[in-house]
Design a protein around this motif. Sequence first.
Motif, PDB file in Angstrom:
ATOM      1  N   ARG A 192      -6.781  -5.614  -1.218  1.00 53.42           N
ATOM      2  CA  ARG A 192      -5.497  -5.395  -1.150  1.00 53.42           C
ATOM      3  C   ARG A 192      -5.047  -3.886  -0.714  1.00 53.42           C
ATOM      4  O   ARG A 192      -3.979  -3.897  -0.005  1.00 53.42           O
ATOM      5  CB  ARG A 192      -5.069  -5.592  -2.895  1.00 53.42           C
ATOM      6  CG  ARG A 192      -3.517  -5.643  -3.017  1.00 53.42           C
ATOM      7  CD  ARG A 192      -3.104  -6.128  -4.696  1.00 53.42           C
ATOM      8  NE  ARG A 192      -3.947  -5.226  -5.449  1.00 53.42           N
ATOM      9  CZ  ARG A 192      -4.846  -5.579  -6.306  1.00 53.42           C
ATOM     10  NH1 ARG A 192      -5.268  -7.106  -6.476  1.00 53.42           N
ATOM     11  NH2 ARG A 192      -5.481  -4.816  -7.120  1.00 53.42           N
ATOM     12  N   GLU A 193      -5.812  -2.896  -1.176  1.00 51.79           N
ATOM     13  CA  GLU A 193      -5.385  -1.439  -0.722  1.00 51.79           C
ATOM     14  C   GLU A 193      -5.772  -1.316   0.795  1.00 51.79           C
ATOM     15  O   GLU A 193      -4.912  -0.471   1.375  1.00 51.79           O
ATOM     16  CB  GLU A 193      -6.260  -0.655  -1.568  1.00 51.79           C
ATOM     17  CG  GLU A 193      -5.970  -0.454  -2.667  1.00 51.79           C
ATOM     18  CD  GLU A 193      -6.749   0.447  -3.850  1.00 51.79           C
ATOM     19  OE1 GLU A 193      -7.994   0.954  -2.995  1.00 51.79           O
ATOM     20  OE2 GLU A 193      -6.678   0.570  -4.914  1.00 51.79           O
ATOM     21  N   GLU A 194      -6.643  -2.252   1.292  1.00 50.57           N
ATOM     22  CA  GLU A 194      -6.928  -1.885   2.793  1.00 50.57           C
ATOM     23  C   GLU A 194      -5.774  -2.705   3.411  1.00 50.57           C
ATOM     24  O   GLU A 194      -5.419  -2.164   4.542  1.00 50.57           O
ATOM     25  CB  GLU A 194      -8.140  -2.486   3.162  1.00 50.57           C
ATOM     26  CG  GLU A 194      -9.346  -1.859   2.723  1.00 50.57           C
ATOM     27  CD  GLU A 194     -10.686  -2.142   3.100  1.00 50.57           C
ATOM     28  OE1 GLU A 194     -10.748  -3.690   3.900  1.00 50.57           O
ATOM     29  OE2 GLU A 194     -12.017  -1.860   2.935  1.00 50.57           O
ATOM     30  N   ARG A 195      -5.347  -3.832   2.881  1.00 48.96           N
ATOM     31  CA  ARG A 195      -4.119  -4.610   3.709  1.00 48.96           C
ATOM     32  C   ARG A 195      -2.955  -3.589   3.581  1.00 48.96           C
ATOM     33  O   ARG A 195      -2.189  -3.909   4.698  1.00 48.96           O
ATOM     34  CB  ARG A 195      -3.858  -5.870   3.047  1.00 48.96           C
ATOM     35  CG  ARG A 195      -4.770  -6.980   3.236  1.00 48.96           C
ATOM     36  CD  ARG A 195      -4.292  -8.415   2.914  1.00 48.96           C
ATOM     37  NE  ARG A 195      -3.782  -8.473   1.575  1.00 48.96           N
ATOM     38  CZ  ARG A 195      -4.441  -8.708   0.684  1.00 48.96           C
ATOM     39  NH1 ARG A 195      -5.671  -9.024   0.808  1.00 48.96           N
ATOM     40  NH2 ARG A 195      -3.841  -8.701  -0.814  1.00 48.96           N
ATOM     41  N   ALA A 196      -2.828  -3.094   2.698  1.00 48.57           N
ATOM     42  CA  ALA A 196      -1.494  -2.267   2.312  1.00 48.57           C
ATOM     43  C   ALA A 196      -1.495  -1.024   3.298  1.00 48.57           C
ATOM     44  O   ALA A 196      -0.610  -0.677   3.906  1.00 48.57           O
ATOM     45  CB  ALA A 196      -1.276  -1.736   0.970  1.00 48.57           C
ATOM     46  N   SER A 197      -2.768  -0.387   3.493  1.00 47.23           N
ATOM     47  CA  SER A 197      -2.870   0.687   4.431  1.00 47.23           C
ATOM     48  C   SER A 197      -2.827   0.215   5.841  1.00 47.23           C
ATOM     49  O   SER A 197      -2.388   1.329   6.619  1.00 47.23           O
ATOM     50  CB  SER A 197      -4.263   1.361   4.211  1.00 47.23           C
ATOM     51  OG  SER A 197      -5.243   0.673   4.642  1.00 47.23           O
ATOM     52  N   GLU A 198      -2.955  -0.957   6.344  1.00 46.79           N
ATOM     53  CA  GLU A 198      -2.957  -1.261   7.574  1.00 46.79           C
ATOM     54  C   GLU A 198      -1.324  -1.648   8.156  1.00 46.79           C
ATOM     55  O   GLU A 198      -1.134  -1.918   9.213  1.00 46.79           O
ATOM     56  CB  GLU A 198      -3.643  -2.655   7.785  1.00 46.79           C
ATOM     57  CG  GLU A 198      -5.138  -2.345   7.745  1.00 46.79           C
ATOM     58  CD  GLU A 198      -6.043  -3.908   7.678  1.00 46.79           C
ATOM     59  OE1 GLU A 198      -5.421  -4.768   7.685  1.00 46.79           O
ATOM     60  OE2 GLU A 198      -7.186  -3.775   7.812  1.00 46.79           O
ATOM     61  N   GLN A 199      -0.632  -1.636   7.183  1.00 48.02           N
ATOM     62  CA  GLN A 199       0.785  -2.228   7.231  1.00 48.02           C
ATOM     63  C   GLN A 199       1.720  -0.821   7.655  1.00 48.02           C
ATOM     64  O   GLN A 199       1.296   0.169   7.681  1.00 48.02           O
ATOM     65  CB  GLN A 199       1.556  -2.641   6.327  1.00 48.02           C
ATOM     66  CG  GLN A 199       0.871  -4.172   5.920  1.00 48.02           C
ATOM     67  CD  GLN A 199       1.455  -4.949   4.722  1.00 48.02           C
ATOM     68  OE1 GLN A 199       2.254  -4.123   4.080  1.00 48.02           O
ATOM     69  NE2 GLN A 199       1.008  -6.045   4.531  1.00 48.02           N
ATOM     70  N   CYS A 259      -9.705  -3.490  -3.623  1.00 48.17           N
ATOM     71  CA  CYS A 259     -10.149  -2.741  -2.498  1.00 48.17           C
ATOM     72  C   CYS A 259      -9.523  -3.641  -1.297  1.00 48.17           C
ATOM     73  O   CYS A 259      -8.957  -2.931  -0.325  1.00 48.17           O
ATOM     74  CB  CYS A 259     -11.632  -2.648  -2.189  1.00 48.17           C
ATOM     75  SG  CYS A 259     -12.049  -1.734  -0.904  1.00 48.17           S
TER      76      CYS A 259
END
Length: 57
Positions: free
Chosen positions: A50-57, A48
Amino acid sequence: MSDVLYTGRKTEGVMLRLPERMKAEIKRMAEMDGISINSAIVQRLARCLREERASEQ
């Protein structure tokens, strides 16, 4: 797929209260994967985050 940010040996305990049904579902999933409840929770939290970090980029 592993996230090196969460694979260190150093750990810290935390008290966690879960609804009974959620705990039962996590326990069932952990048993199916052949891992502990703790490992199942840590894996899902890591995914979760990891996915949040990816969506912030």
